[in-house]
Write an enzyme that holds these catalytic residues in place. Structure first.
Site, PDB file in Angstrom:
ATOM      1  N   ASP A 130      -3.902  33.241 -19.555  1.00 20.69           N
ATOM      2  CA  ASP A 130      -4.193  32.540 -18.303  1.00 20.69           C
ATOM      3  C   ASP A 130      -3.260  33.036 -17.202  1.00 20.69           C
ATOM      4  O   ASP A 130      -2.039  32.865 -17.290  1.00 20.69           O
ATOM      5  CB  ASP A 130      -4.000  31.035 -18.523  1.00 20.69           C
ATOM      6  CG  ASP A 130      -4.746  30.196 -17.501  1.00 20.69           C
ATOM      7  OD1 ASP A 130      -5.131  30.736 -16.454  1.00 20.69           O
ATOM      8  OD2 ASP A 130      -4.934  28.995 -17.749  1.00 20.69           O
ATOM      9  N   ASP A 131      -3.820  33.684 -16.174  1.00 22.10           N
ATOM     10  CA  ASP A 131      -3.048  34.195 -15.031  1.00 22.10           C
ATOM     11  C   ASP A 131      -2.107  35.336 -15.409  1.00 22.10           C
ATOM     12  O   ASP A 131      -1.057  35.520 -14.793  1.00 22.10           O
ATOM     13  CB  ASP A 131      -2.228  33.081 -14.367  1.00 22.10           C
ATOM     14  CG  ASP A 131      -3.075  32.020 -13.693  1.00 22.10           C
ATOM     15  OD1 ASP A 131      -4.311  32.158 -13.694  1.00 22.10           O
ATOM     16  OD2 ASP A 131      -2.503  31.045 -13.177  1.00 22.10           O
ATOM     17  N   CYS A 143      -9.777  30.805 -12.405  1.00 20.40           N
ATOM     18  CA  CYS A 143     -10.092  30.651 -13.809  1.00 20.40           C
ATOM     19  C   CYS A 143     -11.468  30.111 -14.170  1.00 20.40           C
ATOM     20  O   CYS A 143     -12.189  30.747 -14.911  1.00 20.40           O
ATOM     21  CB  CYS A 143      -9.001  29.794 -14.387  1.00 20.40           C
ATOM     22  SG  CYS A 143      -9.398  28.460 -15.366  1.00 20.40           S
ATOM     23  N   LYS A 193      -7.814  26.287 -23.842  1.00 20.93           N
ATOM     24  CA  LYS A 193      -8.288  25.837 -22.530  1.00 20.93           C
ATOM     25  C   LYS A 193      -9.809  25.895 -22.418  1.00 20.93           C
ATOM     26  O   LYS A 193     -10.430  26.872 -22.791  1.00 20.93           O
ATOM     27  CB  LYS A 193      -7.655  26.706 -21.443  1.00 20.93           C
ATOM     28  CG  LYS A 193      -8.013  26.295 -20.019  1.00 20.93           C
ATOM     29  CD  LYS A 193      -7.169  27.071 -19.028  1.00 20.93           C
ATOM     30  CE  LYS A 193      -7.492  26.712 -17.578  1.00 20.93           C
ATOM     31  NZ  LYS A 193      -6.574  27.371 -16.631  1.00 20.93           N
ATOM     32  N   HIS A 234     -11.797  23.892 -19.306  1.00 22.08           N
ATOM     33  CA  HIS A 234     -11.908  23.911 -17.845  1.00 22.08           C
ATOM     34  C   HIS A 234     -13.318  24.225 -17.348  1.00 22.08           C
ATOM     35  O   HIS A 234     -13.509  24.884 -16.332  1.00 22.08           O
ATOM     36  CB  HIS A 234     -10.912  24.911 -17.241  1.00 22.08           C
ATOM     37  CG  HIS A 234     -10.523  24.532 -15.829  1.00 22.08           C
ATOM     38  ND1 HIS A 234      -9.956  25.419 -14.953  1.00 22.08           N
ATOM     39  CD2 HIS A 234     -10.642  23.360 -15.161  1.00 22.08           C
ATOM     40  CE1 HIS A 234      -9.717  24.829 -13.800  1.00 22.08           C
ATOM     41  NE2 HIS A 234     -10.129  23.568 -13.904  1.00 22.08           N
ATOM     42  N   HIS A 291       0.329  30.571 -17.400  1.00 26.19           N
ATOM     43  CA  HIS A 291       0.009  29.673 -16.285  1.00 26.19           C
ATOM     44  C   HIS A 291       1.159  28.698 -16.047  1.00 26.19           C
ATOM     45  O   HIS A 291       1.883  28.347 -16.973  1.00 26.19           O
ATOM     46  CB  HIS A 291      -1.265  28.909 -16.669  1.00 26.19           C
ATOM     47  CG  HIS A 291      -1.924  28.128 -15.594  1.00 26.19           C
ATOM     48  ND1 HIS A 291      -1.442  26.933 -15.132  1.00 26.19           N
ATOM     49  CD2 HIS A 291      -3.075  28.355 -14.907  1.00 26.19           C
ATOM     50  CE1 HIS A 291      -2.262  26.456 -14.206  1.00 26.19           C
ATOM     51  NE2 HIS A 291      -3.263  27.299 -14.047  1.00 26.19           N
ATOM     52  N   ASP A 326      -7.953  35.788 -17.654  1.00 24.40           N
ATOM     53  CA  ASP A 326      -9.055  35.182 -16.911  1.00 24.40           C
ATOM     54  C   ASP A 326      -9.086  35.590 -15.444  1.00 24.40           C
ATOM     55  O   ASP A 326     -10.109  35.453 -14.778  1.00 24.40           O
ATOM     56  CB  ASP A 326      -9.025  33.652 -17.036  1.00 24.40           C
ATOM     57  CG  ASP A 326      -7.746  33.033 -16.499  1.00 24.40           C
ATOM     58  OD1 ASP A 326      -6.779  33.767 -16.219  1.00 24.40           O
ATOM     59  OD2 ASP A 326      -7.701  31.793 -16.362  1.00 24.40           O
ATOM     60  N   ASN A 327      -7.987  36.085 -14.929  1.00 27.64           N
ATOM     61  CA  ASN A 327      -7.928  36.589 -13.545  1.00 27.64           C
ATOM     62  C   ASN A 327      -6.602  37.310 -13.384  1.00 27.64           C
ATOM     63  O   ASN A 327      -5.806  37.407 -14.323  1.00 27.64           O
ATOM     64  CB  ASN A 327      -8.080  35.463 -12.516  1.00 27.64           C
ATOM     65  CG  ASN A 327      -7.233  34.238 -12.779  1.00 27.64           C
ATOM     66  OD1 ASN A 327      -7.757  33.181 -13.113  1.00 27.64           O
ATOM     67  ND2 ASN A 327      -5.921  34.367 -12.661  1.00 27.64           N
ATOM     68  N   LYS A 351      -3.725  36.395  -7.797  1.00 30.01           N
ATOM     69  CA  LYS A 351      -4.673  35.318  -8.050  1.00 30.01           C
ATOM     70  C   LYS A 351      -5.105  34.680  -6.726  1.00 30.01           C
ATOM     71  O   LYS A 351      -4.293  34.460  -5.840  1.00 30.01           O
ATOM     72  CB  LYS A 351      -4.018  34.273  -8.956  1.00 30.01           C
ATOM     73  CG  LYS A 351      -4.868  33.047  -9.252  1.00 30.01           C
ATOM     74  CD  LYS A 351      -4.108  32.067 -10.128  1.00 30.01           C
ATOM     75  CE  LYS A 351      -4.910  30.794 -10.369  1.00 30.01           C
ATOM     76  NZ  LYS A 351      -4.200  29.846 -11.244  1.00 30.01           N
TER      77      LYS A 351
END
Length: 468
Positions: free
Chosen positions: A44-45, A84, A138, A140, A227, A290-291, A306
């Site tokens: 994540d991130d 995300c 996760k 979301h 994250h 995810d990004n 991001k």
């Protein structure tokens, strides 16, 4: 002139289908192999250069480096969005996220929206093909009962529903009375420990259990790391004193290194469990983000982060490992995007996307298992913040950020410094027109303005009927 009802996509889909499935049948029939297990790991991130195999210099990621050394590394992999939940929508559907209302949320906040009921997904299609399906980590993509992972194709879910939680309290809020956001299917749970470790523990258990059975499995392992909040495995006291999960004045490069290091450690445990269970050779392992990264991440040689459609907000690491099928130490310049993983994995599993919901992605299987030459791609993005839009076609990228527009050659100029829009005006105009044509096929950014009074489900039904 009479216009044909057959679209370019229909022609391409019909032409590609025999090739795609001859490859998957060849993989399984000639090798006399059962369908492969799949472990899909998402950070994540995480920034493009946050792994040492991608150039990070101040710490090492030995387990992910070994994954790269034993498989294939992508140098031009993109996320479908610079945030995300929009990317996760594209991952699970294999389509541009703007085709359904949940994908318009950048990112998803507290709105009651999610994957529409009955919409085919990567796990639901694999489940129909005989796979066991589990999501750890996760989600979301909607926290209401009708939008939970177990309603979207997963047999089991162990993780958190929202966009982020504290690594120790497992809460989105910081008050003592706030509930945890950790769930075992639909039961709220309160385990103790550092979240990255808990997710690793659960993954090890799930893989061990699946290995005892006969049917293949699809495990989505979606970590929270790295994250925010910025907490390493020894920062429980920091967690107790947080006033906000955004932790605006906290963290450091050292803390970030610890967070990524623990992520790497748990992924190493997962890989070791595959080996000790005797199923590593028949398991595809994919790792990506995810990004693009933020704050403490390394995004070199790109600018942006991001929430931005500059390369640093979209370019992500991507590693694929499958012993006996992917040549060790492979590096590919193939341009890829998150939504490609759905048709890729479905092909390798011997199945295909739902014909009523054709994938906007392409299968990367020929690149992975035949080390095929890269093929030219045309990709599109938009992001509400600062009116950002982008197209990548070959080496060229058209970009709009607010009132400013650009044309970059992102291969020769990955920093996106030299604006070529006046040097190559025809390319600039063509890509701007291509964006407008593509955007007209997506849901509007503001559905309320375009369709006052329509619910999210009505919008989705309207659009899906239109595209069928």
């Amino acid at each position: 002139m009479i216009k044909s009802s057959i679209t370019r996509r229909d022609v391409l889909k019909a032409a590609a289908a025999p090739v795609v499935f001859s490859l998957s049948r060849n993989l399984q029939a000639n090798a006399a192999e059962p369908p492969p297990n799949i472990v899909f790991i998402v950070a994540d991130d995480l920034g493009y250069a946050d792994l040492s195999c991608y150039g990070r210099r101040d710490y090492k990621t030995p387990n992910l480096d070994r994954l790269a050394a034993g498989g294939m590394k992508f140098t031009q992999a993109y996320a479908n969005s610079s945030v995300c939940s929009a990317t996760r929508t594209a991952l699970i559907t294999g389509r541009y996220q703007y085709r359904i209302p949940v994908g318009l949320e950048e990112p998803l906040g507290m709105k009651e929206v999610g994957i529409p009921k009955g919409h085919p997904t990567l796990p639901s299609i694999l489940k129909k093909a005989g796979y066991g399906t589990t999501l750890i980590g996760k989600w979301h993509l909607g926290s209401s009962p009708e939008y939970l992972p177990t309603k979207c194709g997963y047999d089991h879910f162990w993780g958190f529903r929202g966009g982020g939680v504290d690594y120790f309290s497992h809460k989105f809020g910081t008050k003592k009375e706030d509930p945890t956001d950790l769930w075992d299917d639909d039961q709220r749970i309160e385990p103790k420990g550092y979240l990255t470790d808990l997710l690793g523990d659960r993954a090890v258990k799930v893989i061990s259990d699946y290995a005892k059975g006969k049917k293949p499995f699809f495990l989505s392992l979606h970590f929270n790391a790295p994250h925010w909040p910025w907490e390493g495995p020894g920062d429980e006291e920091v967690s107790k004193n947080l006033r906000s999960l955004y932790h605006l004045d906290g963290g450091s490069q050292k803390t970030y290194a610890q967070m990524v290091g623990q992520l790497d450690l748990q992924i190493g445990r997962v890989i070791q469990t595959l080996k000790s269970s005797g199923i590593a050779d028949r398991t595809i392992v994919i790792f990506t983000s995810d990004n693009g990264g933020e704050r403490f991440s390394d995004r070199w040689p790109f600018t942006g982060m991001k929430t931005e459609l500059l390369e640093g907000g979209l370019r992500v690491p991507a590693l694929v490992h499958w012993p006996g099928h992917i040549r060790p130490g492979s590096v590919t310049d193939q341009v890829a995007i998150t939504m490609d993983w759905a048709p890729t994995l479905l092909e390798l599993a011997g199945t295909r996307p739902d014909p009523d919901y054709p994938s906007d992605g392409v299968s990367l299987a020929p690149v992975l298992v035949k080390n095929g030459a890269p093929v030219r791609r045309k990709l599109y993005w938009r992001y509400k913040f600062n009116e950002q839009r982008a197209v990548r076609d070959g080496d060229m990228k058209w970009l709009q950020m607010g009132n400013n527009t650009f044309l970059f050659n992102v291969v020769d100029d990955p920093l996106e410094r030299a604006n070529l829009k006046d040097v190559q005006p025809e390319v600039y105009k063509r890509l701007a027109a291509d964006y407008a044509a593509w955007n007209a096929t997506m849901l509007p950014e503001d559905p309320k303005a375009a369709s006052a009074g329509w619910t999210a489900d009505q919008l989705a039904d309207h659009y899906n009927a239109k595209t069928k």
